[in-house]
Design a protein around this motif. Structure first.
Motif, PDB file in Angstrom:
ATOM      1  N   LYS A   2      14.001 -12.504  -8.241  1.00 40.30           N
ATOM      2  CA  LYS A   2      13.157 -12.776  -9.405  1.00 40.30           C
ATOM      3  C   LYS A   2      13.981 -13.338 -10.555  1.00 40.30           C
ATOM      4  O   LYS A   2      15.199 -13.227 -10.573  1.00 40.30           O
ATOM      5  N   THR A   4      15.617 -12.997 -13.339  1.00 39.84           N
ATOM      6  CA  THR A   4      16.181 -11.924 -14.156  1.00 39.84           C
ATOM      7  C   THR A   4      17.632 -12.247 -14.483  1.00 39.84           C
ATOM      8  O   THR A   4      18.326 -12.869 -13.699  1.00 39.84           O
ATOM      9  N   ASN A   6      21.165 -10.285 -16.600  1.00 38.61           N
ATOM     10  CA  ASN A   6      21.718  -9.085 -17.228  1.00 38.61           C
ATOM     11  C   ASN A   6      22.685  -9.507 -18.335  1.00 38.61           C
ATOM     12  O   ASN A   6      23.064 -10.673 -18.428  1.00 38.61           O
ATOM     13  N   GLU A  49      14.119 -13.747 -19.353  1.00 39.77           N
ATOM     14  CA  GLU A  49      14.791 -13.303 -18.133  1.00 39.77           C
ATOM     15  C   GLU A  49      15.369 -11.902 -18.301  1.00 39.77           C
ATOM     16  O   GLU A  49      15.326 -11.086 -17.380  1.00 39.77           O
ATOM     17  N   ASN A  52      12.780  -9.224 -18.055  1.00 41.68           N
ATOM     18  CA  ASN A  52      12.145  -9.210 -16.741  1.00 41.68           C
ATOM     19  C   ASN A  52      12.938  -8.327 -15.777  1.00 41.68           C
ATOM     20  O   ASN A  52      13.207  -8.698 -14.635  1.00 41.68           O
ATOM     21  N   GLY A  53      13.367  -7.153 -16.272  1.00 41.96           N
ATOM     22  CA  GLY A  53      14.079  -6.200 -15.422  1.00 41.96           C
ATOM     23  C   GLY A  53      15.582  -6.212 -15.580  1.00 41.96           C
ATOM     24  O   GLY A  53      16.294  -5.640 -14.754  1.00 41.96           O
ATOM     25  N   GLY A  54      16.101  -6.841 -16.646  1.00 45.58           N
ATOM     26  CA  GLY A  54      17.540  -6.906 -16.857  1.00 45.58           C
ATOM     27  C   GLY A  54      18.131  -5.621 -17.405  1.00 45.58           C
ATOM     28  O   GLY A  54      17.421  -4.743 -17.903  1.00 45.58           O
ATOM     29  N   ARG A  69      19.107   0.024 -18.547  1.00 46.33           N
ATOM     30  CA  ARG A  69      18.016  -0.939 -18.416  1.00 46.33           C
ATOM     31  C   ARG A  69      17.542  -1.353 -19.810  1.00 46.33           C
ATOM     32  O   ARG A  69      17.342  -0.521 -20.691  1.00 46.33           O
TER      33      ARG A  69
END
Length: 143
Positions: A2, A4, A6, A49, A52-54, A69
């Motif tokens: 996906k 994403t 970090n 990004e 979106n779950g980073g 998170r």
């Protein structure tokens, strides 16, 4: 994978995962799971990004050792009137496999494919290796 991304950030003034955990816990309101936050000067351009779950990966003593998170980005205006970014994170810290990082300023993007994995829960209770040994093992690719 996906869409994403970090972040990776130096954890200045912290010497161990346990010290980071204690510092973050001391900043929480008693009895609540208050989100952690870190104020930074720059706003991530890849905000969508990141949200979106980073996660934010913490570099402690030259080695990525933890992640949190990312929940959201809030505007924070300093006493000097300058707009800054508050990176709001889940209070839960995850211990990661050690991954060496050279010093840098600010934060950097970290591709999920290059991000260290979380340690298995069964390994979290083990005594941590001495920093020099952990860094040397990570440097040669032994995790």
């Amino acid at each position: 994978m996906k869409n994403t991304i970090n972040l990776v950030k130096l954890c200045v003034g912290i010497d161990s995962f346990e010290q980071l955990e204690a510092y973050r816990a001391s900043r929480r309101v008693e009895g609540e799971d208050t989100p952690s936050q870190h104020i930074t000067r720059m706003w991530p351009r890849r905000e969508a990004e990141l949200l979106n779950g980073g996660s934010l990966y913490w570099v402690i003593k030259g080695v990525i050792q933890a992640r949190q998170r990312v929940l959201r980005l809030d505007e924070a205006i300093g006493k000097d009137g300058i707009r800054r970014c508050a990176i709001v994170m889940d209070p839960k810290l995850f211990r990661t496999e050690p991954a060496p990082r050279r010093p840098f300023q600010g934060w950097r993007y970290l591709d999920p494919n290059d991000s260290p994995r979380d340690l298995k829960l069964s390994r979290e209770k083990e005594d941590s290796l001495p920093h020099a040994l952990s860094a040397a093992l990570a440097d040669i690719g032994v995790r």
